[in-house]
Structure formats: C-alpha cells, structure tokens
Design a protein around this motif. Structure first.
Motif, PDB file in Angstrom:
ATOM      1  N   GLY A  75       3.975 -19.830  14.163  1.00 43.83           N
ATOM      2  CA  GLY A  75       4.902 -20.913  13.302  1.00 43.83           C
ATOM      3  C   GLY A  75       5.230 -19.847  12.303  1.00 43.83           C
ATOM      4  O   GLY A  75       5.197 -18.548  12.373  1.00 43.83           O
ATOM      5  N   VAL A  76       5.967 -20.294  11.450  1.00 42.85           N
ATOM      6  CA  VAL A  76       7.071 -19.291  10.180  1.00 42.85           C
ATOM      7  C   VAL A  76       6.121 -19.916   9.079  1.00 42.85           C
ATOM      8  O   VAL A  76       6.249 -20.979   8.467  1.00 42.85           O
ATOM      9  CB  VAL A  76       8.266 -19.639  10.064  1.00 42.85           C
ATOM     10  N   VAL A  77       5.412 -18.787   8.581  1.00 37.80           N
ATOM     11  CA  VAL A  77       4.755 -18.897   7.362  1.00 37.80           C
ATOM     12  C   VAL A  77       5.472 -18.757   6.038  1.00 37.80           C
ATOM     13  O   VAL A  77       6.181 -17.765   6.136  1.00 37.80           O
ATOM     14  CB  VAL A  77       3.406 -18.268   7.247  1.00 37.80           C
ATOM     15  N   THR A  78       5.777 -19.843   5.177  1.00 42.00           N
ATOM     16  CA  THR A  78       6.770 -19.672   4.148  1.00 42.00           C
ATOM     17  C   THR A  78       6.033 -19.337   2.673  1.00 42.00           C
ATOM     18  O   THR A  78       6.641 -19.037   2.024  1.00 42.00           O
ATOM     19  CB  THR A  78       7.560 -20.974   3.997  1.00 42.00           C
ATOM     20  N   ALA A  79       4.665 -19.404   2.697  1.00 40.24           N
ATOM     21  CA  ALA A  79       3.917 -18.881   1.664  1.00 40.24           C
ATOM     22  C   ALA A  79       2.433 -19.099   1.879  1.00 40.24           C
ATOM     23  O   ALA A  79       2.020 -19.601   2.829  1.00 40.24           O
ATOM     24  CB  ALA A  79       4.195 -20.127   0.269  1.00 40.24           C
ATOM     25  N   LEU A  80       1.580 -18.156   0.986  1.00 39.15           N
ATOM     26  CA  LEU A  80       0.164 -18.180   1.174  1.00 39.15           C
ATOM     27  C   LEU A  80      -0.416 -18.512  -0.397  1.00 39.15           C
ATOM     28  O   LEU A  80       0.101 -18.059  -1.090  1.00 39.15           O
ATOM     29  CB  LEU A  80      -0.257 -16.943   1.741  1.00 39.15           C
ATOM     30  N   GLU A  81      -1.639 -19.069  -0.470  1.00 39.51           N
ATOM     31  CA  GLU A  81      -2.230 -19.159  -1.612  1.00 39.51           C
ATOM     32  C   GLU A  81      -3.653 -18.533  -1.207  1.00 39.51           C
ATOM     33  O   GLU A  81      -4.254 -18.905  -0.275  1.00 39.51           O
ATOM     34  CB  GLU A  81      -2.350 -20.796  -2.147  1.00 39.51           C
ATOM     35  N   PHE A  82      -4.126 -17.605  -2.022  1.00 40.02           N
ATOM     36  CA  PHE A  82      -5.265 -16.802  -1.859  1.00 40.02           C
ATOM     37  C   PHE A  82      -5.929 -16.519  -3.041  1.00 40.02           C
ATOM     38  O   PHE A  82      -5.362 -16.492  -4.167  1.00 40.02           O
ATOM     39  CB  PHE A  82      -5.033 -15.732  -0.958  1.00 40.02           C
ATOM     40  N   GLY A  83      -7.135 -16.287  -2.959  1.00 41.22           N
ATOM     41  CA  GLY A  83      -8.018 -16.003  -4.041  1.00 41.22           C
ATOM     42  C   GLY A  83      -7.887 -14.378  -4.317  1.00 41.22           C
ATOM     43  O   GLY A  83      -7.646 -13.603  -3.466  1.00 41.22           O
ATOM     44  N   LEU A  84      -8.188 -14.261  -5.677  1.00 43.66           N
ATOM     45  CA  LEU A  84      -7.765 -12.843  -6.305  1.00 43.66           C
ATOM     46  C   LEU A  84      -9.295 -12.389  -6.485  1.00 43.66           C
ATOM     47  O   LEU A  84     -10.360 -13.101  -6.922  1.00 43.66           O
ATOM     48  CB  LEU A  84      -7.023 -12.782  -7.652  1.00 43.66           C
ATOM     49  N   VAL A  85      -9.461 -11.229  -6.896  1.00 45.23           N
ATOM     50  CA  VAL A  85     -10.905 -10.504  -7.002  1.00 45.23           C
ATOM     51  C   VAL A  85     -10.742  -9.850  -8.835  1.00 45.23           C
ATOM     52  O   VAL A  85      -9.558  -9.581  -9.100  1.00 45.23           O
ATOM     53  CB  VAL A  85     -11.323  -9.679  -6.183  1.00 45.23           C
ATOM     54  N   PRO A  86     -12.080  -9.930  -9.278  1.00 41.68           N
ATOM     55  CA  PRO A  86     -12.008  -9.509 -10.885  1.00 41.68           C
ATOM     56  C   PRO A  86     -12.013  -7.927 -10.736  1.00 41.68           C
ATOM     57  O   PRO A  86     -13.055  -7.195 -10.905  1.00 41.68           O
ATOM     58  CB  PRO A  86     -13.391 -10.065 -11.352  1.00 41.68           C
ATOM     59  N   VAL A  87     -11.040  -7.193 -10.560  1.00 39.97           N
ATOM     60  CA  VAL A  87     -10.965  -5.936 -10.401  1.00 39.97           C
ATOM     61  C   VAL A  87      -9.858  -5.249 -11.051  1.00 39.97           C
ATOM     62  O   VAL A  87      -8.655  -5.732 -10.991  1.00 39.97           O
ATOM     63  CB  VAL A  87     -10.804  -5.215  -8.949  1.00 39.97           C
ATOM     64  N   GLU A  88      -9.975  -4.658 -12.254  1.00 42.37           N
ATOM     65  CA  GLU A  88      -8.886  -3.945 -12.914  1.00 42.37           C
ATOM     66  C   GLU A  88      -8.739  -2.320 -12.949  1.00 42.37           C
ATOM     67  O   GLU A  88      -7.809  -1.870 -13.317  1.00 42.37           O
ATOM     68  CB  GLU A  88      -9.311  -3.975 -14.632  1.00 42.37           C
ATOM     69  N   ARG A  89      -9.707  -1.644 -12.382  1.00 37.89           N
ATOM     70  CA  ARG A  89      -9.712  -0.139 -12.185  1.00 37.89           C
ATOM     71  C   ARG A  89     -10.688   0.148 -10.965  1.00 37.89           C
ATOM     72  O   ARG A  89     -11.693  -0.668 -10.712  1.00 37.89           O
ATOM     73  CB  ARG A  89     -10.288   0.391 -13.436  1.00 37.89           C
TER      74      ARG A  89
END
Length: 486
Positions: A235-249
């Motif tokens: 198919g044609v993916v128009t958007a994703l929602e995904f988890g982020l991780v707590p990384v700053e450095r």
C-alpha cells in the motif's frame, strides 16, 4: 487544484494513459504476484488525467512537463522511475485519488520519498511522490511522534530533542522515515531499542481498493504486522505514529585504523563484540579510497577500517569499554566523545549527495577473523571496483519484537555497496556474489533495507519461509491485482 500542470494529457495524445499499462515494466514487489493477470482497468469509464489534476491539492506531472525529471529523481541516481504520471501528493486524500486513478486506468503504482532505497524503476506506471507530506508532530507526554510519508529523520530528531526524546533512526538523517521503517529500520541504537518498526503504533495507509486505513495491532492486525518489516508493496503509507526513547546524548564517534593494522583491528573488533552491553551499538566500515583528485588528500589511496560506536551510558564507561580497541595501535583518527543526540549523524558521516550505487547484504550467524580476511581480500584495494563494506553487530533488542522483520537471530549484518559512476553493474554484482559465496556457511539471509538495485527474487532471502508465505498471503489479500510495485 494545482494549476502548474501542463495542458497536455500525456505523451501518447490520449486523454488517459491506460494504453501504456501493457508496457509498464515495474518489477514485482517483495512478494510474488498473486496472479499473472495484468491490472484490470475499472469496469466504469477510466478517469481522465484532467479529473485527477482537479481533485488533488498537490501537483501532477507527465513526461515533457518542466518539473517531471526533478520530481522522479531521488538520492539513488543510478535508477530513476519513468512513469507516465507522477502525483506529487500533499495530503493523504491526494494519495487516495492517485491510487483510485491508477486502478481505474490499469497502471502499476510505485512510491518515492527520498529515493535512497529505490530498487526497480517503474516504467509507464504511476509514481506517488510523497516528499511534500513532511509534517512531524511530537506528543511529549505520550513519548510518540507522528511523521508524514515525506518526513526525514533529521526533522524528527530536531522536533523531539527539546523534550529529551529521540527516535530509533538510522545513521543518515536525510533518509525518509517511512521507507526505512517499513523495511524494519536498523538504527544506530538498535541493540538497545530494537528495529524502528518495533516501535510503530499506527500506520496510516492507502490500500489497493483506494481506501485510507488507520492500521494498528488491534485494527487490521494482519496488515499491521505485514507492513512492519515487509511493508514495501502492500500500500501507500501516508503517515506513521511511533514511540520515542528517552535519549538526549550519546558517547560516540569513530576509531579509524589504517591498512597496516587492518587485520589486527578487525580481529579485535570481532572479539570485542563477544561481550558488550546492549546499550552499545557498533559497526565497522571498510573503505579503499581511490587515489583520485576528488578524494581528500588525507584519505586518497588509503585502505581504512572505521569502527563506529554509539553508547548511551556515561562517557567514562564508554572510555573503559573501548579500551581494547584503542590497544590495537595508533589510529588514523579517534573522534569518540560525548555528544548531544542531535549530532549523532556525525558518527557515520554518511554521504548526503545523490549518486549511483548498487548493493547487497548478507545476515550472518557468526563470523571469525579468517572469514573477514576473505572479505577484505575481495573488496580491498585490489578489487575490480570500489566497494564499501559495513559490518553491523546485531543482537540485543534486535532479537525480539513483532512485525515481519526476518532473521532476528542473526549475529552480524554485512553490507556491500558499490558506486556505479563509470562502473559496470555486472562487475559489481559478480563481486558481491563472490563475497556472499565466501560467507555461505554463515549466511542466514539478507536485509531488505540494504538491497539496492533490482535483485528480483533475492528479496525472499530477507525472510524465513513461514514468514515469507505469510507476507505473500497478505499481498494476495490486500493487493490481489498486484497494483503496488516496490
């Protein structure tokens, strides 16, 4: 409605390009076509290009239009789509219109954002260009991001950083979020956080019936699993929602060894990867730089091993962990230091200029120093053409997760990439095959994210047999006429 499109309907003079469908030569996607029959045009009257142009908010181009060549071009300059129609989609509704138009006119559909991973060109079909759909939205409380089909990892990194968050992105910030993730997505922190596809919570996708779906683990679960690792061609993916991780450095950078210490450095690297925390992800790149004027003087004519490291622990612990590698001997460069995650792209220093290349990969159950010496003998300074080798250390969180990423038990991934400017693709393919043959006893498969160029049925190697059958069944269920071509 966009008004920049020329008045010409198409180069054949017909009001619709349905007549070109029989000549469309786009290669199949990653799974066998459910039926040998060509795409059938709708029983109702075929939609006209003028109607399509009037319905989309983006742009529509055909061959001969001033911006046609620019729109069909991507990062991979060795292969370019040659569609009869390009829809530069601005919204998900534009994608719906494009898919319905293609289905009505019997045109195979391909999708392009940045074009880094383009395999086979779509000749005579319809190309959906998603580069305008580049919106990124961060939900700091939920630690999630929503990225449009044209968003780049650089944009997600920049938007997430103020909240102390980061995505599970790859080494190049200019790569598109969606294409990378649909192939699994092996990131610079993969051993700690898994594949990018493991963190996806929702996929917004237009399927072959022209419907926009919000797909999750609970809603259309079979399609959701298939898209995450095997999603090209479904198919044609128009958007994703995904988890982020707590990384700053991160503590990261490179240890670079010259050819005189190549064997020692590679043997030390393999031994070093036997006992590392999952919080450290690494790879080693092997590059024989040609002795030509365009190469910087300090690299010209040198054969180098570049060990790349990304570690989320403290810099002090990082220094302790890399000590066995530094003990190998003098380095050509040592760039390891503590850095904000927004600078993590400097670890690999991937090229950002479009170029022509072909590539293959092999997932390995293990590797020893003697086997790796065979690789350097084949791809080093005496090779028939320049070939960049990258060996990724896998394991950790990459071994677990859902979706459709194949061969999670592999210990290493060896990637081969040959620039093609002025070189013959046959020479590159022969060399890549020789490397794969040298490692055949360790090979468990390929990585779909790192197959560059049209490799045909070889993509099946990216999946175990049962998984491949399940993906083929998903293709048959959601795209029975094989509308979408990867």
């Amino acid at each position: 409605m966009n008004t920049t499109h020329s008045a010409r309907m198409n180069t054949t003079g017909s009001d619709t390009p349905a007549a070109t469908a029989a000549q469309a030569a786009a290669s199949p996607g990653p799974f066998p076509a459910p039926s040998p029959a060509p795409i059938s045009a709708s029983a109702s009257a075929s939609a006209s290009l003028a109607e399509l142009t009037g319905r989309v908010t983006g742009v529509v181009f055909v061959p001969g239009d001033e911006q046609y060549d620019a729109e069909r071009s991507g990062f991979q300059s060795g292969y370019r789509h040659r569609p009869s129609v390009i829809v530069g989609a601005a919204t998900a509704a534009d994608v719906v219109e494009a898919v319905r138009y293609a289905r009505a006119n019997g045109l195979p559909v391909s999708v392009q954002s940045t074009g880094h991973g383009l395999a086979a060109a779509n000749d005579g079909g319809l190309l959906v260009s998603t580069r305008r759909m580049d919106g990124v939205r961060i939900d700091a409380g939920a630690r999630t991001a929503r990225a449009g089909a044209g968003a780049l990892w650089a944009e997600v990194i920049e938007e997430a950083a103020p909240y102390g968050l980061a995505p599970v992105n790859g080494s190049s910030p200019g790569v598109g979020v969606v294409g990378y993730t649909l192939g699994g997505g092996l990131g610079i922190l993969g051993r700690e956080f898994g594949y990018a596809s493991d963190r996806v919570r929702l996929v917004e996708v237009v399927t072959a019936d022209g419907e926009l779906r919000q797909v999750t683990a609970e809603r259309d679960a079979g399609l959701f699993r298939a898209l995450l690792g095997g999603g090209h061609g479904l198919g044609v993916v128009t958007a994703l929602e995904f988890g982020l991780v707590p990384v700053e450095r991160v503590y990261g950078g490179q240890l670079v060894f010259g050819g005189d210490l190549m064997d020692e450095a590679l043997a030390a690297y393999l031994a070093w990867t036997e006992d590392l925390p999952d919080t450290l992800t690494s790879s080693v790149g092997l590059i024989a730089y040609p002795d030509i004027p365009v190469v910087p003087g300090h690299l010209r004519g040198r054969y180098l091993a570049q060990i790349r490291i990304a570690y989320t622990g403290t810099a002090e612990d990082g220094e302790r962990l890399v000590a066995p590698l530094r003990a190998v001997g003098p380095r050509v460069a040592d760039t390891l230091h503590d850095m904000p995650y927004t600078e993590a792209h400097t670890i690999h220093q991937d090229p950002d200029t479009p170029h022509s290349y072909d590539g293959d990969s092999v997932l390995l159950s293990g590797l020893d120093a003697a086997e790796l010496r065979k690789v350097t003998a084949l791809t080093g300074p005496d090779a028939p053409l320049m070939t960049v080798v990258q060996l990724n250390h896998l394991g950790g969180a990459l071994t677990t997760g859902g979706g459709s990423v194949g061969h999670r038990d592999a210990r290493y991934l060896l990637r081969l990439l040959s620039p093609l400017d002025g070189s013959d693709i046959g020479t590159a393919r022969t060399l890549h095959a020789e490397v794969r043959a040298a490692l055949a006893s360790r090979a468990v498969g390929r990585s779909v994210n790192f197959l560059f160029g049209d490799h045909g049925d070889a993509v099946a190697d990216a999946y175990e047999e049962d998984l491949y059958r399940r993906l083929a069944a998903a293709k048959a269920a959601y795209d029975p006429e094989h509308l979408f071509r990867a």
